[in-house]
Design an enzyme around this catalytic site. Sequence first.
Site, PDB file in Angstrom:
ATOM      1  N   GLU A  80     -11.644   0.085  -2.973  1.00 44.17           N
ATOM      2  CA  GLU A  80     -11.029   0.214  -2.050  1.00 44.17           C
ATOM      3  C   GLU A  80      -9.685   0.909  -2.541  1.00 44.17           C
ATOM      4  O   GLU A  80      -9.542   1.342  -3.938  1.00 44.17           O
ATOM      5  CB  GLU A  80      -9.747  -0.913  -1.070  1.00 44.17           C
ATOM      6  CG  GLU A  80      -9.155  -1.559  -1.572  1.00 44.17           C
ATOM      7  CD  GLU A  80      -8.803  -2.406  -0.362  1.00 44.17           C
ATOM      8  OE1 GLU A  80      -9.496  -3.354   0.343  1.00 44.17           O
ATOM      9  OE2 GLU A  80      -8.376  -3.444  -1.275  1.00 44.17           O
ATOM     10  N   ASP A 134       0.804  -1.138  -0.268  1.00 42.14           N
ATOM     11  CA  ASP A 134      -0.111  -0.222   0.267  1.00 42.14           C
ATOM     12  C   ASP A 134       1.185   1.080   0.128  1.00 42.14           C
ATOM     13  O   ASP A 134       0.804   2.406   0.548  1.00 42.14           O
ATOM     14  CB  ASP A 134      -0.972  -0.102   1.291  1.00 42.14           C
ATOM     15  CG  ASP A 134      -1.557  -1.131   1.473  1.00 42.14           C
ATOM     16  OD1 ASP A 134      -2.263  -1.535   0.957  1.00 42.14           O
ATOM     17  OD2 ASP A 134      -2.007  -2.002   2.687  1.00 42.14           O
TER      18      ASP A 134
HETATM   19  O1  FUB Z   1      -3.045  -3.536   3.617  1.00 39.18           O
HETATM   20  C1  FUB Z   1      -4.177  -3.851   4.231  1.00 39.18           C
HETATM   21  C2  FUB Z   1      -5.624  -3.779   2.961  1.00 39.18           C
HETATM   22  O2  FUB Z   1      -5.137  -4.370   1.574  1.00 39.18           O
HETATM   23  C3  FUB Z   1      -5.221  -2.277   2.660  1.00 39.18           C
HETATM   24  O3  FUB Z   1      -6.061  -1.209   2.948  1.00 39.18           O
HETATM   25  C4  FUB Z   1      -6.502  -1.977   0.955  1.00 39.18           C
HETATM   26  O4  FUB Z   1      -5.869  -1.254   0.363  1.00 39.18           O
HETATM   27  C5  FUB Z   1      -5.882  -3.557   0.891  1.00 39.18           C
HETATM   28  O5  FUB Z   1      -4.210  -3.620  -0.134  1.00 39.18           O
END
Ligand code: FUB
Length: 364
Positions: free
Chosen positions: A264, A54
Amino acid sequence: MKCTTANLLGLMLVASVATTACRQNNKHTAATTDTTKTSKFLNEPLVKDIFTADPSAHVFEGRIYIYPSHDIEAGRPENDDGDHFDMRDYHVFSMDSIGGKVIDHGVALSVKDIPWGGRQLWAPDAAYKNGTYYLYFPLKDKDDVFRIGVATAKNPAGPFKAEPKPIEGSFSIDPAVFTDDDGISYMYYGGIWGGQLQRWENGKYNANGSKTDHLKENSPALTAKVAKMSKDMLQFDGPVKDVVILDKNGQPILTKDHDRRFFEGAWMHKYHGKYYFTYSTGDTHFLAYAIGDRPYGPFVYQGTFMNPVQGWTTHHSIVEIKGKWYIFYHDTQISGKTHLRNIKVTELTHNADGSIALIDPIKS
Ligand code: FUB
């Protein structure tokens, strides 16, 4: 930085390639890029001695700073709520140029130092204003509800000190803070499934909000959220709004449209006066983009600009560095495991018509 179990585990896992050792001066250097000719991957990991994901990248004080999640093997079962992503701290990395040596500045913030914190430090972002650096992070509170917190430092590498409470009115995950040319900053955020966005449909938390509500398949998809930041960057200033994504006929993207709907990993960048809202489609594993005329949107869906990486999650940031644009992203090249990821970078191209050239992170 201490030689933690996670560090040592990471070192053992990549012993054949890692050249990094923990040092006593609170810094260590990540392994240099391995340009194995036979690699199927477009790029090699930037960091090889710990797991990172991320990546939110920014240029601060003339250096490239990267704010990633710090993946660990926590021994949690893998499920759709993302319990296997049970991260406990953040490291900040920097380099003077793309391809330069990557410096690990050590632990910048730990969950144990966040007064309201429960579990799972997920994808962070950072911002700078008026002499202060801000680290924004999603974390479940003591009731297991994701909130977005903020911590401050005088140095882009931290260490950061967390505010006593999460940002009022914040919820869900994956904050990305964009500052427009007029100095006004906005936070884009949200994520469905484990990110809990589906539990906030009417502005109130409902633990039974279901990610598999088939009655809603023909309704407009849940949207990311956007809020203007207060002048001190510690609160929202005004209402939280929906990041509406329309198709080219002006119709909202629907819940059932898993190839195009927001999942997301929101990001915002501005190019030639247009606002590019970029995001992950989650279970279909694309990075997609939509363009608008204002920070609040609406945004018109344009297409995907990165094909699926190796690994379930796909998460990125886009930054301009010395006149070129780059995307920072992650995959699971080192571990082959969903929850143990490694960050990467590659150049991103805006075509003459404003579209973004498709990137394939795996060589054909
Ligand atoms: O790293 C945890 C979660 O996985 C992140 O918040 C999302 O965007 C995904 O990458």
